[in-house]
Scaffold this active site. Structure first.
Site, PDB file in Angstrom:
ATOM      1  N   GLU A 297       0.873  -1.178   0.000  1.00  0.00           N
ATOM      2  CA  GLU A 297       0.000   0.000   0.000  1.00  0.00           C
ATOM      3  C   GLU A 297       0.903   1.218   0.000  1.00  0.00           C
ATOM      4  O   GLU A 297       1.465   1.583   1.031  1.00  0.00           O
ATOM      5  CB  GLU A 297      -0.899  -0.012   1.250  1.00  0.00           C
ATOM      6  N   CYS A 331      -1.687   9.266   2.506  1.00  0.00           N
ATOM      7  CA  CYS A 331      -1.250   8.697   1.224  1.00  0.00           C
ATOM      8  C   CYS A 331      -2.211   9.043   0.094  1.00  0.00           C
ATOM      9  O   CYS A 331      -1.793   9.171  -1.052  1.00  0.00           O
ATOM     10  CB  CYS A 331      -1.081   7.193   1.348  1.00  0.00           C
TER      11      CYS A 331
END
Ligand SMILES: *[C@@H]1O[C@H](CO)[C@@H](O)[C@H](O)[C@H]1NC(C)=O
Ligand SMILES: *[C@@H]1O[C@H](CO)[C@@H](O)[C@H](O)[C@H]1NC(C)=O
Length: 555
Positions: A297, A331
């Protein structure tokens, strides 16, 4: 077989569309056109009938389902706890081996065990908010509002998993070719085994606990390595997880590079990493050759496209909420904005300034809603972007102030940016929002397509043609139309990247599948062996004809 393509106009954007699909022999696919339609109609009718029949039952059960949900049963005894935190490289191997042993014993398989572990995480989060807040505040000066949003993400994911766990664990029936009858083909979800979860610094609770929720839901157990860059949060996870969860479920390893290196030398059934592209490639190289399944991720420069038909006030609120929470260290945060030049840009910048003022006041340093930057290295990096952008002609529309001692970097909006600036080359991961003007929505999409695939892509437009074009052309991990970052809170849609933004996904059923192997099973009957005489040797011309008629067809 002939196919032709023709450009079809979609919102002023030309898009090649395959006009004639390759013809199919009607024998190879009997009733190909009619069957799917009939199937959808039947399932719709079936769904309507079951919903109607179940409605009174659901109404009666509603009060019970709200008060009689499953309960978390107590904390783990102290003597079991001690073994579940490791901070010494020499202890890693035996501890990991004991966890693998626990998995092999089958202790992690039952529905009850899995549910208990998820409920334990729910209890951990709800009962320790003050401790979490004070750890966050000492690590990064994280304000309460940022934790509040992070908490909702964890609770949403955990509750969704508890409610759907049985359904996810069930075998999944699939259709079967006629000649394989009587028998059935289905999928058994089996846990992969012992997983290594490596967490990042920006949201330690969410990005460590949600992968653990997915792993234990699938019946795996986990070694967690939280980020050492947030020492108080790391200590807190090491203290709380063994207190709430079964020692067979989770083992926390604290420390830095030597510990992570030692962990990567072990053989894992799954590695789940959240963090930067740089560290991900180190991990990939480290485990290369071991055939370990990886879920990565990562991040990337998530673009926002605002076209002239957008509602600028709403766009500004949604962009900035996602951008400035956690001081930009998210993110999926919007990384930069592409807006049509002229009136659209003026309106958007005005709205962005107004919303920043409303969110954080005249002096964001004094605001109780504004986070700090992790450390001096990140401060220097962000100050470097600002100086470079100003030198190359960017104008500061809002913010720009910094206070290195306080690790404070004001929410900053830059206009007149261009692709040559450093802040348009690297992921910003901080509270700077560069605005780049483009001539049209089409040019904005071309700009996005010229860059590596991002983790998120966001469009603000009320033209459905532009929306359709954005959705079909831009490849990204996730996407919002007329919103930004909030897709991460959808509990039944996967979260994950594509290309350099990562691989694999989790949350909800994808989280369950992320830690599961889908095992195909064909269970056959023996009494009717005579029916399939043709599959056995020796073959004659006749058996080959029969085989040709019944096998290798789409039934
Ligand atoms: C780590 O464990 C070993 C063996 O148990 C011990 O000799 C060593 O002192 C420990 N190191 C630290 C830093 O605690
Ligand atoms: C933008 O949306 C807000 C809130 O929904 C609404 O009040 C406003 O009128 C809209 N503005 C325009 C120009 O449509």
């Amino acid at each position: 077989m002939s196919t032709s393509t023709q450009d079809v106009e979609v919102g002023g954007l030309s898009e090649p569309i395959l006009l004639t699909p390759p013809p199919l022999s009607s024998f190879e696919a009997p009733f190909r056109g009619v069957v799917p339609v009939l199937k959808s109609l039947l399932s719709l009718i079936f769904w309507l009938i079951t919903e109607l029949l179940l409605l009174p039952v659901n109404i009666i059960l509603l009060p019970f389902s709200m008060c009689c949900g499953p309960r978390y049963k107590g904390v783990t005894p102290a003597e079991l706890r001690r073994a579940s935190v490791i901070n010494n490289v020499s202890q890693i191997k035996p501890a990991v081996d004991s966890l693998k042993h626990a998995f092999r014993s089958g202790a992690t398989r039952s529905h009850a065990w899995r549910e208990q572990q998820i409920l334990a995480i729910l209890a951990l989060v709800k009962e320790n908010e003050d401790a979490i807040l004070s750890a966050y505040s000492s690590d990064i000066g994280k304000p309460k509002c940022d934790w509040f949003l992070e908490k909702q993400a964890i609770l949403g994911d955990a509750n969704h998993m508890v409610v759907h766990l049985r359904e996810l664990m069930q075998i999944e029936k699939r259709s079967i070719p006629l000649w394989m009858l009587p028998g059935s083909t289905y999928i058994v979800k089996e846990p992969l085994g012992t997983a290594l979860v490596i967490g990042p610094y920006n949201y330690p609770m969410n990005l460590c606990l949600c992968p653990i929720i997915a792993a234990v839901a699938a019946g795996c157990n986990v070694v967690l390595k939280p980020s050492e860059q947030m020492p108080a949060s790391e200590q807190l996870l090491a203290e709380l997880l063994p207190k709430y969860m079964d020692p067979a479920a989770v083992l926390v390893v604290t420390g830095g590079v030597p510990e992570t290196t030692a962990l990567l030398e072990e053989k894992w059934d799954k590695i789940f990493f959240t963090g930067s592209e740089r560290v991900a490639s180190i991990i990939e190289r480290k485990v290369a050759g071991s055939l370990t399944p990886l879920t990565l991720e990562l991040g990337g420069k998530s673009p926002v496209v605002v076209d002239k038909s957008a509602n600028f006030t709403v766009a500004a609120r949604r962009i900035l909420q996602g951008k400035f929470i956690n001081a930009g260290a998210t993110c999926i945060a919007p990384d930069y904005v592409l807006v049509e030049e002229g009136e659209a840009e003026q309106k958007l910048v005005a709205a962005l300034k107004q919303v920043t003022l409303k969110m954080f006041g005249e002096d964001p340093q004094k605001s109780e809603f504004y986070c700090r930057v992790l450390n001096k290295m990140h401060m220097d990096r962000l100050e470097g972007y600002l100086a470079d952008a100003k030198k190359k002609g960017a104008k500061v529309a809002a913010g720009g102030q910094t206070d290195a001692a306080d690790r404070y970097f004001a929410p900053t909006i830059l206009t007149d940016c261009d692709a040559s600036m450093d802040c348009m080359q690297e992921e910003i991961f901080g509270p700077i929002l560069p605005i780049v003007t483009v001539s049209s929505a089409e040019a904005a999409i071309d700009f996005v397509l010229s860059k590596p695939k991002p983790l998120g892509a966001y469009l603000f437009s009320s033209s459905w043609k532009v929306q359709r074009a954005f959705q079909s052309k831009v490849s990204s991990g996730g996407m919002c139309i007329n919103d930004a970052t909030v897709h991460v809170l959808g509990t039944d849609i996967p979260f994950g990247g594509v290309g350099p933004a990562g691989m694999g996904s989790y949350h909800g059923r994808e989280g369950f599948n992320c830690f599961s192997h889908c095992k195909s099973v064909y269970s056959h009957d023996t009494m009717t062996d005579g029916l399939t005489w043709f599959r056995y040797l020796p073959f004659t011309g006749f058996t080959e004809t029969v085989m040709g008629l019944v096998m290798g067809k789409s039934w």
